[in-house]
Design a protein around this motif. Structure first.
Motif, PDB file in Angstrom:
ATOM      1  N   PRO A  74       0.821  -1.209   0.000  1.00 31.22           N
ATOM      2  CA  PRO A  74       0.000   0.000   0.000  1.00 31.22           C
ATOM      3  C   PRO A  74       0.856   1.261   0.000  1.00 31.22           C
ATOM      4  N   ALA A  75       0.320   2.289  -0.586  1.00 28.97           N
ATOM      5  CA  ALA A  75       1.058   3.550  -0.698  1.00 28.97           C
ATOM      6  C   ALA A  75       0.823   4.420   0.523  1.00 28.97           C
ATOM      7  N   TRP A  76       0.992   3.852   1.689  1.00 28.11           N
ATOM      8  CA  TRP A  76       0.863   4.625   2.920  1.00 28.11           C
ATOM      9  C   TRP A  76       2.059   5.545   3.060  1.00 28.11           C
ATOM     10  N   ARG A  77       1.813   6.653   3.719  1.00 33.33           N
ATOM     11  CA  ARG A  77       2.912   7.526   4.090  1.00 33.33           C
ATOM     12  C   ARG A  77       3.330   7.115   5.494  1.00 33.33           C
ATOM     13  N   PHE A  78       4.612   7.226   5.774  1.00 36.26           N
ATOM     14  CA  PHE A  78       5.137   6.746   7.052  1.00 36.26           C
ATOM     15  C   PHE A  78       6.023   7.830   7.641  1.00 36.26           C
ATOM     16  N   GLY A  79       5.653   8.283   8.832  1.00 34.05           N
ATOM     17  CA  GLY A  79       6.426   9.317   9.504  1.00 34.05           C
ATOM     18  C   GLY A  79       7.046   8.776  10.771  1.00 34.05           C
ATOM     19  N   LEU A  80       8.227   9.260  11.070  1.00 33.97           N
ATOM     20  CA  LEU A  80       8.946   8.830  12.268  1.00 33.97           C
ATOM     21  C   LEU A  80       9.268  10.036  13.132  1.00 33.97           C
ATOM     22  N   VAL A  81       9.059   9.882  14.426  1.00 32.52           N
ATOM     23  CA  VAL A  81       9.452  10.910  15.387  1.00 32.52           C
ATOM     24  C   VAL A  81      10.499  10.261  16.276  1.00 32.52           C
ATOM     25  N   LEU A  82      11.751  10.609  16.018  1.00 32.73           N
ATOM     26  CA  LEU A  82      12.885  10.048  16.761  1.00 32.73           C
ATOM     27  C   LEU A  82      13.676  11.196  17.384  1.00 32.73           C
ATOM     28  N   PRO A  83      13.226  11.684  18.542  1.00 34.64           N
ATOM     29  CA  PRO A  83      13.890  12.846  19.141  1.00 34.64           C
ATOM     30  C   PRO A  83      15.304  12.543  19.620  1.00 34.64           C
TER      31      PRO A  83
END
Length: 183
Positions: A74-83
């Motif tokens: 699937p063409a999901w968008r994937f975001g990461l929050v790695l502080p």
């Protein structure tokens, strides 16, 4: 074609919602599809196209073929929050980033088969909420840390696939006439 990257408003929308699953180090949020109706813009390149054809501007990418396996993902968008506060070294953040993307690829087919997330999901946001213990994992990119991250991310996606139970956290109240009857 790649799906457009997540914008700041997308992160705010996803992180402002309830997490769909969490582990001791990670929290996963879903980004629902927003129905945006934009008025047609004059002068589109496909404005004079034949009737019954869908203009290129209106096409939505339903799935993208994975280069490694050839399977449709699937063409999901994937975001990461790695502080940096949670993962000081860039090597550790990079390791988590790579492991997170691979975990999404591994579990994408099963998540698509899940009725709750088959449609209506625009993307996912993964947030690192607590750091990994530096005493236990002194090397920033060790095999042990890689295995621990992989295991925890797999557990996170398995939680997404589990059917949700309706929690009855509030006690069931008896009808008002029966409250003091049991004495």
């Amino acid at each position: 074609m790649r799906a457009p990257s997540l914008k700041a408003t997308d992160f705010q929308r996803a992180l402002g919602s309830r997490p769909v699953s969490r582990t001791s180090h990670f929290v996963l949020h879903v980004l629902p599809v927003m129905a945006v109706q934009t008025p047609p813009q004059p002068g589109l390149s496909t404005e004079g196209s034949a009737p019954g054809t869908v203009p290129v501007e209106d096409l939505v990418c339903a799935s993208v073929a994975d280069a490694g396996s050839g399977a449709a993902v699937p063409a999901w968008r994937f975001g990461l929050v790695l502080p940096k506060k949670q993962a000081r070294r860039s090597v550790t953040r990079s390791l988590i980033r790579h492991q997170a993307r691979e975990a999404l690829r591994r579990h994408a087919e099963a998540v698509c088969a899940c009725p709750a997330y088959a449609e209506g999901v625009d993307g996912w946001v993964l947030r690192l909420k607590t750091p990994f213990d530096r005493q236990q994992f002194p090397s920033a990119a060790s095999e042990a840390l890689s295995a621990a991250v992989r295991t925890e991310l797999d557990e996170l996606w398995r939680q997404v696939l589990r059917p949700r139970r309706v929690s009855s956290s509030s006690p069931v109240m008896a009808p008002s006439g029966d409250r003091g009857a049991a004495a």
